[in-house]
Design a protein around this motif. Structure first.
Motif: not given
Length: 137
Positions: A9-16, A92-93
Motif C-alpha cells: 500500500s505504501n509503495r503504491a501510494a509513493w508511485n502515485q 518503482d516510479a
C-alpha cells in the motif's frame, strides 16, 4: 492488516505521489542534471548540511541514501566527490526516475527498488557513508 499489505500500500501510494511531483516540476531535474555543477542541495537550510559533509569529506567514498526517492539528493551528494552511490527506495516510479537522472548526469549511481527494511546482505559493510534525509524521518 499484515506487513506485506502495508508495504504494498505504501509503495503504491509513493508511485502515485511521484506522478504529481513530476507534473509540478516538469523537466527541471532532467535539465539540471545535464549540467556538471547542478545540485538540489541549494536551499537555505542546506548550508549546515553541506558544511558538515565537507568536514566529513565524501571524496572517493561509496555512499548510500535510504530511502532515496528519485535520487536527486544522492546525485547531488556525488557532486561532493563520492566515487559510487547506491540509493534504495520503495517506489518503482522513483527508482526509474533516479536511474534516468543518473544516466543524464553520467554518474556512477545504482538505484534499488526495495523496502529499506529488506536491503540485501550484499550491502553489509559496503558503504563509507549513508545519508538519511529529514523527509525519511
Amino acid at each position: 492488516m499484515n506487513g506485506k499489505h502495508i508495504f504494498e500500500s505504501n509503495r503504491a501510494a509513493w508511485n502515485q505521489a511521484l506522478e504529481y511531483h513530476q507534473k509540478a516540476r516538469g523537466n527541471s531535474l532532467q535539465s539540471g542534471f545535464a549540467g556538471p555543477a547542478f545540485t538540489t542541495l541549494n536551499r537555505d537550510c542546506d548550508g549546515i548540511l553541506l558544511e558538515k559533509l565537507h568536514e566529513l569529506g565524501l571524496g572517493g567514498k561509496t555512499i548510500a541514501q535510504i530511502p532515496c526517492n528519485n535520487g536527486r539528493e544522492l546525485l547531488s551528494l556525488m557532486g561532493l566527490g563520492a566515487q559510487e552511490a547506491v540509493g534504495f527506495d520503495i517506489s518503482d516510479a522513483a527508482v526509474l526516475e533516479a536511474r534516468q537522472l543518473a544516466g543524464i548526469a553520467k554518474l556512477n549511481a545504482k538505484f534499488v527498488r526495495t523496502n529499506v527494511l529488506e536491503i540485501g546482505g550484499e550491502y553489509d559493510g559496503y558503504f563509507d557513508f549513508i545519508y538519511i534525509s529529514e523527509g525519511s524521518l
